[in-house]
Design a protein around this motif. Structure first.
Motif, PDB file in Angstrom:
ATOM      1  N   VAL A 192       0.644  -1.334   0.513  1.00  0.00           N
ATOM      2  CA  VAL A 192       0.278   0.181  -0.360  1.00  0.00           C
ATOM      3  C   VAL A 192       0.461   0.737   0.284  1.00  0.00           C
ATOM      4  O   VAL A 192       0.942   2.064  -0.994  1.00  0.00           O
ATOM      5  CB  VAL A 192      -1.228   0.282   1.132  1.00  0.00           C
ATOM      6  CG1 VAL A 192      -1.930   1.215   1.527  1.00  0.00           C
ATOM      7  CG2 VAL A 192      -1.820  -0.923   0.787  1.00  0.00           C
TER       8      VAL A 192
ATOM      9  N   THR B 153       0.109   4.446  -5.549  1.00  0.00           N
ATOM     10  CA  THR B 153      -0.286   6.569  -5.805  1.00  0.00           C
ATOM     11  C   THR B 153      -2.462   5.875  -5.769  1.00  0.00           C
ATOM     12  O   THR B 153      -2.341   5.919  -6.854  1.00  0.00           O
ATOM     13  CB  THR B 153      -0.002   6.884  -6.745  1.00  0.00           C
ATOM     14  OG1 THR B 153       1.690   7.067  -6.693  1.00  0.00           O
ATOM     15  CG2 THR B 153      -0.572   8.456  -6.309  1.00  0.00           C
ATOM     16  N   TYR B 154      -2.873   6.883  -4.654  1.00  0.00           N
ATOM     17  CA  TYR B 154      -3.976   6.311  -4.999  1.00  0.00           C
ATOM     18  C   TYR B 154      -4.916   7.683  -5.938  1.00  0.00           C
ATOM     19  O   TYR B 154      -4.190   8.882  -5.543  1.00  0.00           O
ATOM     20  CB  TYR B 154      -4.583   6.533  -2.889  1.00  0.00           C
ATOM     21  CG  TYR B 154      -4.295   5.121  -3.257  1.00  0.00           C
ATOM     22  CD1 TYR B 154      -5.126   3.664  -3.116  1.00  0.00           C
ATOM     23  CD2 TYR B 154      -2.914   4.460  -2.250  1.00  0.00           C
ATOM     24  CE1 TYR B 154      -4.659   2.364  -2.450  1.00  0.00           C
ATOM     25  CE2 TYR B 154      -2.491   3.487  -2.189  1.00  0.00           C
ATOM     26  CZ  TYR B 154      -3.770   2.262  -1.888  1.00  0.00           C
ATOM     27  OH  TYR B 154      -3.184   0.920  -2.045  1.00  0.00           O
ATOM     28  N   GLN B 155      -5.669   8.117  -5.874  1.00  0.00           N
ATOM     29  CA  GLN B 155      -6.642   8.933  -6.930  1.00  0.00           C
ATOM     30  C   GLN B 155      -7.902   9.281  -5.856  1.00  0.00           C
ATOM     31  O   GLN B 155      -8.250   8.708  -5.284  1.00  0.00           O
ATOM     32  CB  GLN B 155      -7.326   8.902  -7.882  1.00  0.00           C
ATOM     33  CG  GLN B 155      -6.110   8.948  -8.871  1.00  0.00           C
ATOM     34  CD  GLN B 155      -6.438   8.102 -10.386  1.00  0.00           C
ATOM     35  OE1 GLN B 155      -7.345   8.082 -10.775  1.00  0.00           O
ATOM     36  NE2 GLN B 155      -5.739   8.820 -11.554  1.00  0.00           N
TER      37      GLN B 155
ATOM     38  N   GLU C 178      -4.540  13.414  -5.679  1.00  0.00           N
ATOM     39  CA  GLU C 178      -3.583  12.205  -6.217  1.00  0.00           C
ATOM     40  C   GLU C 178      -2.426  12.031  -4.731  1.00  0.00           C
ATOM     41  O   GLU C 178      -2.040  12.807  -3.649  1.00  0.00           O
ATOM     42  CB  GLU C 178      -2.921  11.877  -6.890  1.00  0.00           C
ATOM     43  CG  GLU C 178      -3.016  11.875  -8.908  1.00  0.00           C
ATOM     44  CD  GLU C 178      -1.414  11.523  -9.197  1.00  0.00           C
ATOM     45  OE1 GLU C 178      -1.248  11.953  -8.539  1.00  0.00           O
ATOM     46  OE2 GLU C 178      -3.016  10.501 -10.283  1.00  0.00           O
TER      47      GLU C 178
ATOM     48  N   LYS D 220      -0.227   9.337  -2.006  1.00  0.00           N
ATOM     49  CA  LYS D 220       0.953   8.276  -1.928  1.00  0.00           C
ATOM     50  C   LYS D 220       0.944   8.390  -0.457  1.00  0.00           C
ATOM     51  O   LYS D 220       1.442   8.948   0.588  1.00  0.00           O
ATOM     52  CB  LYS D 220       2.737   8.536  -2.202  1.00  0.00           C
ATOM     53  CG  LYS D 220       2.727   6.864  -2.582  1.00  0.00           C
ATOM     54  CD  LYS D 220       4.318   7.833  -3.260  1.00  0.00           C
ATOM     55  CE  LYS D 220       5.542   6.535  -3.532  1.00  0.00           C
ATOM     56  NZ  LYS D 220       4.582   5.364  -4.508  1.00  0.00           N
TER      57      LYS D 220
ATOM     58  N   LEU E  53      -6.824   1.654   2.954  1.00  0.00           N
ATOM     59  CA  LEU E  53      -6.739   1.176   1.209  1.00  0.00           C
ATOM     60  C   LEU E  53      -6.266  -0.239   1.669  1.00  0.00           C
ATOM     61  O   LEU E  53      -6.084  -1.155   2.335  1.00  0.00           O
ATOM     62  CB  LEU E  53      -5.188   1.776   1.657  1.00  0.00           C
ATOM     63  CG  LEU E  53      -5.703   3.671   1.761  1.00  0.00           C
ATOM     64  CD1 LEU E  53      -4.034   3.957   1.231  1.00  0.00           C
ATOM     65  CD2 LEU E  53      -6.707   3.923   0.463  1.00  0.00           C
TER      66      LEU E  53
ATOM     67  N   GLN F 268      -7.155  -1.719  -5.257  1.00  0.00           N
ATOM     68  CA  GLN F 268      -8.778  -0.662  -5.308  1.00  0.00           C
ATOM     69  C   GLN F 268      -8.027   0.382  -5.066  1.00  0.00           C
ATOM     70  O   GLN F 268      -7.202   1.003  -4.070  1.00  0.00           O
ATOM     71  CB  GLN F 268      -9.914  -0.645  -4.089  1.00  0.00           C
ATOM     72  CG  GLN F 268     -10.296   0.631  -4.847  1.00  0.00           C
ATOM     73  CD  GLN F 268     -11.196   0.551  -5.850  1.00  0.00           C
ATOM     74  OE1 GLN F 268     -10.895   1.512  -6.850  1.00  0.00           O
ATOM     75  NE2 GLN F 268     -11.972  -0.590  -6.525  1.00  0.00           N
ATOM     76  N   LEU F 269      -7.856   1.038  -6.023  1.00  0.00           N
ATOM     77  CA  LEU F 269      -6.560   2.827  -5.947  1.00  0.00           C
ATOM     78  C   LEU F 269      -7.493   4.303  -6.166  1.00  0.00           C
ATOM     79  O   LEU F 269      -7.201   4.576  -6.141  1.00  0.00           O
ATOM     80  CB  LEU F 269      -5.463   2.470  -7.458  1.00  0.00           C
ATOM     81  CG  LEU F 269      -3.648   2.275  -7.149  1.00  0.00           C
ATOM     82  CD1 LEU F 269      -3.681   1.647  -8.366  1.00  0.00           C
ATOM     83  CD2 LEU F 269      -3.204   1.716  -6.249  1.00  0.00           C
ATOM     84  N   ASP F 270      -8.307   3.370  -6.453  1.00  0.00           N
ATOM     85  CA  ASP F 270      -9.791   4.639  -6.240  1.00  0.00           C
ATOM     86  C   ASP F 270      -9.994   4.744  -5.072  1.00  0.00           C
ATOM     87  O   ASP F 270     -10.543   3.743  -4.484  1.00  0.00           O
ATOM     88  CB  ASP F 270     -10.940   5.088  -7.294  1.00  0.00           C
ATOM     89  CG  ASP F 270     -10.562   4.965  -8.352  1.00  0.00           C
ATOM     90  OD1 ASP F 270      -9.048   5.115  -8.515  1.00  0.00           O
ATOM     91  OD2 ASP F 270     -11.417   4.875  -8.997  1.00  0.00           O
ATOM     92  N   VAL F 271     -10.081   6.512  -4.005  1.00  0.00           N
ATOM     93  CA  VAL F 271     -11.011   6.718  -3.054  1.00  0.00           C
ATOM     94  C   VAL F 271     -11.777   7.386  -3.169  1.00  0.00           C
ATOM     95  O   VAL F 271     -11.568   8.641  -3.836  1.00  0.00           O
ATOM     96  CB  VAL F 271      -9.575   6.581  -2.155  1.00  0.00           C
ATOM     97  CG1 VAL F 271     -10.170   7.660  -0.788  1.00  0.00           C
ATOM     98  CG2 VAL F 271      -8.611   5.585  -1.601  1.00  0.00           C
TER      99      VAL F 271
END
Length: 320
Positions: free
Chosen positions: A58, A62-64, A76, A78, A139, A143-146
């Motif tokens: 995790v 990098t999450y969006q 974005e 991290k 997280l 799944q990188l979308d939050v």
């Protein structure tokens, strides 16, 4: 002789069959061995691939962060401190607070004009910080979308529901001021005009600071005494706390739900002890919610000739 030839022919047939069987057996064994070798090689390759394939963490991703209303990327992120819970929790709480500052918008209440028509009003927009923090605490690498949870609430009033809204008084409260104190009286008058004819539907919230706005000389507010740290000092807008305190007593009498109220640091003479509501721009605010299942209207009037400020909370006859 025939018997000898027959024996030799039988022997030859047996030998040929044996040779053929041996050749077939050897060929099959070779095929089986080749297949087993290929399977073993494939297994070895897969093991090698598994060893070579990096494990996603995790904190390395990098999450969006996406607006829950539109799906648009807001930021974005991290999570480099994901493994350090204390540092990470502090980081994401600060992040949620910063995002909320750019999003949160208080409700602008609807007002009723002289013709009885509803005017103005805008929806409340709130970013639920606690909900966003929870999303960031959970997280995962798949799944990188939050979701950034943003909620909108429009004023709950219609022309039909507001019909006859000023017919009946739920509660009224009056305070007095000196007619000779013209600067202070002007401030009381301006703030009373700002809250006059505000209409609140069921569940609608009210903020005194938001409704009255910043008290500045450009907006007509005058220097007058105000209480700060138990001392009377001169300040632009001094006297508007009489309006907020009078409003508090009226809405409290009407049974509306107070959600934010602060006392002055020194007793004021226009309401009994403990019945005041101090306000300041960027500081204490007076807030309440219409917890009734019908709309109400606030009527406020400051008579600078008689020195009387009155706030009346009214609704329609059919509502009660």
């Amino acid at each position: 002789m025939k018997k000898v030839l027959g024996a030799l022919l039988l022997s030859a047939t047996i030998v040929s069959a044996f040779i053929a069987y041996s050749m077939y057996t050897n060929h099959s064994a070779k095929q089986t061995a080749a297949i087993e070798q290929k399977q073993a090689a494939k297994k070895a390759e897969k093991k090698t691939e598994k060893k070579k394939k990096p494990v996603l963490k995790v904190e390395d991703l990098t999450y969006q962060l996406k607006d829950s209303r539109t799906g648009q990327v807001m930021k974005e992120f991290k999570p480099v401190h994901y493994k350090d819970k204390d540092i990470y929790d502090q980081e994401i709480k600060q992040l949620a607070s910063e995002l909320a500052k750019g999003i949160d918008t208080p409700m602008q209440n609807i007002k009723m004009d002289a013709n009885g028509s509803l005017t103005g009003g805008s929806k409340q927009i709130i970013l639920k910080e606690a909900e966003l923090v929870k999303n960031l605490q959970n997280l995962n690498a798949k799944q990188l979308d939050v979701k950034v949870p943003i909620y909108e609430t429009a004023p709950n009033v219609t022309a039909a529901s507001a019909q006859g809204i000023a017919d009946v008084s739920l509660a009224s409260y009056s305070t007095r001021f000196r007619p000779s104190d013209t600067s202070r009286n002007r401030n009381v008058q301006l703030s009373a005009e700002a809250i006059n004819n505000v209409v609140l539907g069921p569940g609608d919230s009210f903020s005194y600071n938001q409704t009255v706005g910043e008290r500045t000389a450009e907006r007509g507010y005058q220097p007058a005494p105000e209480i700060i740290n138990k001392q009377l000092v001169m300040g632009i807008g001094g006297g508007i706390c009489q309006t907020s305190s009078t409003l508090f007593n009226a809405i409290d009498g009407a049974g509306l739900q107070v959600t934010a109220r602060s006392h002055h640091s020194k007793h004021v003479g226009y309401v009994p002890a403990g019945r005041d509501a101090t306000v300041s721009w960027g500081g204490p605010d007076f807030k309440f919610t219409n917890n009734k299942d019908y709309p109400v209207i606030i009527k406020a009037y400051a008579n600078v000739n008689t020195g009387v400020l009155t706030v009346d909370v009214r609704t329609s006859q059919r509502a009660i």
